[in-house]
Design a protein around this motif. Structure first.
Motif, PDB file in Angstrom:
ATOM      1  N   ALA A  68       0.818  -1.207   0.000  1.00 44.58           N
ATOM      2  CA  ALA A  68       0.000   0.000   0.000  1.00 44.58           C
ATOM      3  C   ALA A  68       0.854   1.261   0.000  1.00 44.58           C
ATOM      4  N   ASP A  69       1.978   1.251   0.728  1.00 46.72           N
ATOM      5  CA  ASP A  69       2.844   2.446   0.770  1.00 46.72           C
ATOM      6  C   ASP A  69       3.444   2.737  -0.598  1.00 46.72           C
ATOM      7  N   ALA A  70       3.884   1.674  -1.277  1.00 46.91           N
ATOM      8  CA  ALA A  70       4.453   1.863  -2.612  1.00 46.91           C
ATOM      9  C   ALA A  70       3.386   2.368  -3.578  1.00 46.91           C
ATOM     10  N   GLN A  71       2.153   1.862  -3.402  1.00 46.38           N
ATOM     11  CA  GLN A  71       1.073   2.309  -4.279  1.00 46.38           C
ATOM     12  C   GLN A  71       0.733   3.772  -4.022  1.00 46.38           C
ATOM     13  N   LYS A  72       0.807   4.189  -2.749  1.00 46.99           N
ATOM     14  CA  LYS A  72       0.561   5.597  -2.433  1.00 46.99           C
ATOM     15  C   LYS A  72       1.613   6.483  -3.083  1.00 46.99           C
ATOM     16  N   ASP A  73       2.868   6.032  -3.071  1.00 40.82           N
ATOM     17  CA  ASP A  73       3.939   6.792  -3.723  1.00 40.82           C
ATOM     18  C   ASP A  73       3.675   6.923  -5.222  1.00 40.82           C
ATOM     19  N   GLU A  74       3.189   5.851  -5.830  1.00 36.97           N
ATOM     20  CA  GLU A  74       2.874   5.877  -7.264  1.00 36.97           C
ATOM     21  C   GLU A  74       1.717   6.825  -7.541  1.00 36.97           C
ATOM     22  N   TRP A  75       0.720   6.796  -6.656  1.00 32.33           N
ATOM     23  CA  TRP A  75      -0.426   7.707  -6.769  1.00 32.33           C
ATOM     24  C   TRP A  75       0.049   9.154  -6.759  1.00 32.33           C
ATOM     25  N   GLU A  76       0.947   9.474  -5.819  1.00 32.48           N
ATOM     26  CA  GLU A  76       1.454  10.837  -5.723  1.00 32.48           C
ATOM     27  C   GLU A  76       2.288  11.199  -6.952  1.00 32.48           C
ATOM     28  N   ARG A  77       3.022  10.221  -7.506  1.00 35.20           N
ATOM     29  CA  ARG A  77       3.804  10.491  -8.706  1.00 35.20           C
ATOM     30  C   ARG A  77       2.882  10.843  -9.875  1.00 35.20           C
TER      31      ARG A  77
END
Length: 267
Positions: free
Chosen positions: A111-120
């Motif tokens: 989930a944390d990696a996905q949040k980073d991708e979302w922000e990107r």
């Protein structure tokens, strides 16, 4: 919600805003007058969630949805967009920001990696929407109308993503001590207010580094104070002695400690 239900809600809103037969109160509103209600309804949703009251949550979500419909109707009357455009834009955004679900992108590890991708993806969208002569900032898009602690946390998180971050929490804690010292030596009210803002800003950063939502933490702290204060009042007013306001500070402190001890004993 079915399309039929959404159409019914839009029709109700249109009827309320009918220039001839509509509701006088609804006709008198505009974006500015409705905005405070929108914010209030969002907080009432959050309160229902905190209380785990699903009946209340259903009602409050309906009230919040109505705010969306109201703003959309105002925009449609002004020739800007309609409710259908809001829904379409939302659907397109969700699909665009989830390429691992609706496209062929690889799924994130957690989930944390996905949040980073979302922000990107959000950052790329902001850059694409920027004006050619306007510098794009990592802080663009953090709404000024957010609660102050929440906005501080979001600004700091944005800055951290581009490397503007203390390497460890000790640096944040030292900065908090520094800001408290500057508050203590402020020379006048204006300076004191400025330094206190810096204290709160760093405190929000310290919370973020510990994985704490500062806004939620303050809400919980306020709720705890309210609960304990009311318990003190109940203790003071339950017997034949003076009411709480008539007690000395030392006597009130005794009640405060009794309430705290009772809470600890019940956990």
């Amino acid at each position: 919600m079915s399309a039929l239900s959404l159409d019914r809600l839009a029709a109700i809103m249109a009827r309320l805003r009918d220039p001839v037969s509509g509701c006088p109160w609804d006709l008198a509103q505009d974006f500015d007058t409705i905005a405070p209600y929108t914010i209030e309804e969002a907080y009432e949703v959050a309160e229902a969630i905190a209380q785990r009251d699903m009946t209340e949550l259903k009602k409050e979500l309906g009230d919040l949805l109505f705010q969306v419909v109201f703003h959309s109707r105002l925009a449609e009357e002004a020739g800007h967009f309609a409710l259908a455009d809001v829904v379409t834009g939302l659907c397109e955004k969700m699909e665009r920001r989830h390429p691992h679900i609706f496209g062929d992108a690889a799924r994130a590890a957690d989930a944390d990696a996905q949040k980073d991708e979302w922000e990107r993806i959000k950052a790329a969208e902001r850059a694409a929407a920027g004006k050619p002569d306007k510098q794009v900032s990592a802080l663009d898009g953090v709404a000024t109308a957010l609660p102050a602690l929440m906005r501080a946390e979001k600004l700091q998180a944005r800055a951290a993503r581009v490397g503007f971050e203390w390497p460890d929490i000790a640096g944040v804690r030292a900065k908090l001590d520094e800001e408290l010292a500057e508050f203590d030596t402020a020379i006048d009210d204006a300076h004191r207010a400025e330094e206190f803002g810096d204290v709160l800003f760093v405190a929000a950063n310290l919370a973020r580094r510990h994985g704490i939502d500062p806004e939620a933490a303050l809400r919980a702290g306020s709720a705890k104070f309210e609960r304990r204060f009311k318990a003190m009042e109940a203790l003071a007013n339950s017997g034949a002695g003076p009411a709480f306001a008539a007690l000395s500070l030392d006597e009130q402190e005794v009640l405060w400690q009794r309430v705290k001890a009772a809470e600890r004993g019940s956990t």
